[in-house]
Enzyme design. Sequence first.
Site, short mmCIF file in Angstrom:
data_model
loop_
_atom_site.label_atom_id
_atom_site.label_comp_id
_atom_site.label_asym_id
_atom_site.label_seq_id
_atom_site.Cartn_x
_atom_site.Cartn_y
_atom_site.Cartn_z
CE LYS A 168 11.25 -4.34 -1.33
NZ LYS A 168 10.40 -4.65 -0.21
CD GLU A 191 7.75 -2.20 0.72
OE1 GLU A 191 8.19 -1.33 1.46
OE2 GLU A 191 8.23 -3.33 0.64
N1 LIG Z 1 9.36 -10.53 -5.48
C1 LIG Z 1 10.08 -10.47 -4.36
N2 LIG Z 1 11.32 -11.02 -4.30
C2 LIG Z 1 12.07 -10.95 -3.19
N3 LIG Z 1 11.68 -10.33 -2.05
C3 LIG Z 1 10.46 -9.76 -2.05
C4 LIG Z 1 9.60 -9.81 -3.19
N4 LIG Z 1 8.47 -9.16 -2.88
C5 LIG Z 1 8.58 -8.73 -1.62
N5 LIG Z 1 9.78 -9.06 -1.09
C6 LIG Z 1 10.23 -8.69 0.25
O1 LIG Z 1 11.13 -7.60 0.18
C7 LIG Z 1 12.16 -7.76 1.15
C8 LIG Z 1 13.39 -6.94 0.81
O2 LIG Z 1 13.14 -5.60 0.88
P1 LIG Z 1 12.87 -4.66 2.17
O3 LIG Z 1 13.90 -3.61 2.15
O4 LIG Z 1 11.47 -4.21 2.15
O5 LIG Z 1 13.02 -5.62 3.37
P2 LIG Z 1 13.82 -5.39 4.66
O6 LIG Z 1 13.60 -6.61 5.49
O7 LIG Z 1 13.58 -4.05 5.25
O8 LIG Z 1 15.25 -5.25 4.16
P3 LIG Z 1 16.27 -6.29 3.86
O9 LIG Z 1 15.55 -7.60 3.74
O10 LIG Z 1 16.82 -5.82 2.59
O11 LIG Z 1 17.15 -6.20 5.05
C9 LIG Z 1 12.39 -9.25 1.13
O12 LIG Z 1 13.04 -9.70 2.28
C10 LIG Z 1 10.98 -9.80 1.00
O13 LIG Z 1 10.40 -9.91 2.27
#
Ligand SMILES: Nc1ncnc2c1ncn2[C@@H]1O[C@H](COP(=O)(O)OP(=O)(O)OP(=O)(O)O)[C@@H](O)[C@H]1O
Length: 648
Positions: A287, A442
């Site tokens: 992630k 993360e």
């Molecule tokens: N391998 C991956 N697959 C999908 N998303 C990823 C990946 N690596 C990083 N991400 C990021 O992680 C995000 C989802 O988690 P995170 O909670 O950090 O984001 P957020 O914008 O706060 O929450 P959300 O998108 O769940 O509302 C995705 O929208 C993307 O930007």
Amino acid sequence: MTKIEALLDGCGWKAGEAVPYSALCAVFERIEAVTGRLEIQEMLRGFFATVIALTPDDLEACVFLACNQVAPDFEGVELGVGESLLIKAIMQVTGRSVETVKAQYAEEGDLGRVAQRSRGKQSTLSFAARPKPLTVKRVLEVYRSLATTTGTKSQDKKVGSIKGLLVAAAGPEAKYLVRGLQGKLRIGLAKQTVLVSLAQAVITQPPKLPEQEKLEAGVALVKQAYSECPSYSELVGAMLCAPMDALLERCHLKPGLPVAPMLAKPEKSIAKVMARLSGQLVTCEFKYDGERSQIHLLPDGKLRFFTRNSEEATSKYPDLIPVMQAAAGEGVTSYVLDSEVVAIDRTSGQLLPFQVLSTRKRKDETVDDVKVQIVIQAFDLLYLNGRSLLQEPLQARREALHAAFKESPGHFGFAISLDYQENGDTEPIEAFMAEAVKGNCEGLMVKTLTHNATYEPSRRSLNWLKLKKDYLDDGSSVADSLDLVPIGAYYGRGKRAGAFGAYLLACYEPDAEEYQSVCKIGTGFSNERLLALDAMLKAHVIERKPSYFNVGDTIEPDVWLEPCKVWEVRAADLSKSPVHKAAVGKVDPVRGISIRFPRLVRERDDKAPESATSADQILDMYRSQDCIKNNGAFHAAATAEDEDDWEL
Ligand SMILES: Nc1ncnc2c1ncn2[C@@H]1O[C@H](COP(=O)(O)OP(=O)(O)OP(=O)(O)O)[C@@H](O)[C@H]1O
């Protein structure tokens, strides 16, 4: 005759005639007067149905004006006109002095009402020959021209156009024109309601009202079409000229239109992830700690980048254009790719945290001035060479991604992944998590690979789970941070006197289309940040609490704020609250959920207030806490204690 038919009957609008702006304003007036979402939905449905029956050509303009938008979100065209221009236009049209207009504005707190009052009085004195009545098409045309007027004398030209509208305005039209130009209608009408009402208006066309089930399926279809193709022009066009069953054939994913991205659910531990995905084949991916980027190659060879919020970000990444040109293999003519853009130190190859990426210019970057180097970590492919891959399982989409693109270290790479057949042994995932964290990520995303593994636009799906390292062993009972909206502010005391020192935060409840209070926050802000926020948020102070804020009766911040910002907040745990209203009615008839020990993590400029953490997400987080599942006593104790803590 229904209420809405009676209302519109008074506007003197006949079949084939342009929709009068007064008809739309009459509907806005009714919406402003009621608070029930279903009533609002029904009123708007009735209006759209009448437009379809009498003047279908104007439906698109009505939808845009109801959303107070001049163009699709992703085009980033801002309608907001500065207050000084509006005041100037009001002065010139009504012959009032700037002092009078400003004094009335201070008294009313609503420039729209000031304009309506001034015009109301004035029209009885003059204008024997009033200009032609306004139509919705004319208003939208002028709005669009205002949004795109630039260059010398643009201010004068804008004032001239606004005056043209105000002179022709009658009754409440001036109020909605001015509010619309300020960027907010302030009638509690959310875009989701517009979409649902539109869907219902088309589906319920005479001769026969469809049964509830069919209606719901139709609304879901329209929502799906809009999440794949977020353009009212295309949607309305398709809805009017083809049977509803064929909507997705006309309104579907295509390069150039950003798809609402698929989202993930948080989990607190690897064991919980395994329990959810029991026996399935999954893939765990790093992630990455960057910014989501949806990259489109159009058949004409143009590349476009969109943010998580479906806003265009192409001008932010000029350095990625050659990277993407080099990454696409032979024979690739069009695509939509999902990825994370991450800051990188090219010398060491080390990925850098989001904080570094956030220092990059937000638009109009030039290749020569780029200071923060970035790499694209691609994790999904939604469209390739004229074909949508949304219905393919992730395994097939990933194979297509790997076959069509080639990696280039430090510039373009595929998300590092580990495929895993769930068998109760969590060790490989723990080791992979450690690797991800070492690589400055993360945590992990865990995704289904073969079953239930299609790409679900805009859905927060259980088929994608996120595991954030910081939340695995932090002693709290929550799996993720929350993204909340400041809706009120409190003046500080002591060192913080004179400026806002604490804020009231809310989540968003899309079904009721309201902001529900979650907590008061005063921790995590430096003094400089507090001062900067104070300066910025003062412009968003609103006169009184709007009907779409759901907060306990005892909560009275010093000022109310228009929802305009999203802040990421970390919490120790969640529990029922006698004063806050998040998820009220879902966990308890009168109590909501609140969070304990909230601390600001960062401001989220990439999220709109309506994309803040939803009431259902808060409910999920509350329910998945072990203390709730396993130990009612802990919960009862926490609740009793918190009741005292949270009396604001
Ligand atoms: N391998 C991956 N697959 C999908 N998303 C990823 C990946 N690596 C990083 N991400 C990021 O992680 C995000 C989802 O988690 P995170 O909670 O950090 O984001 P957020 O914008 O706060 O929450 P959300 O998108 O769940 O509302 C995705 O929208 C993307 O930007």
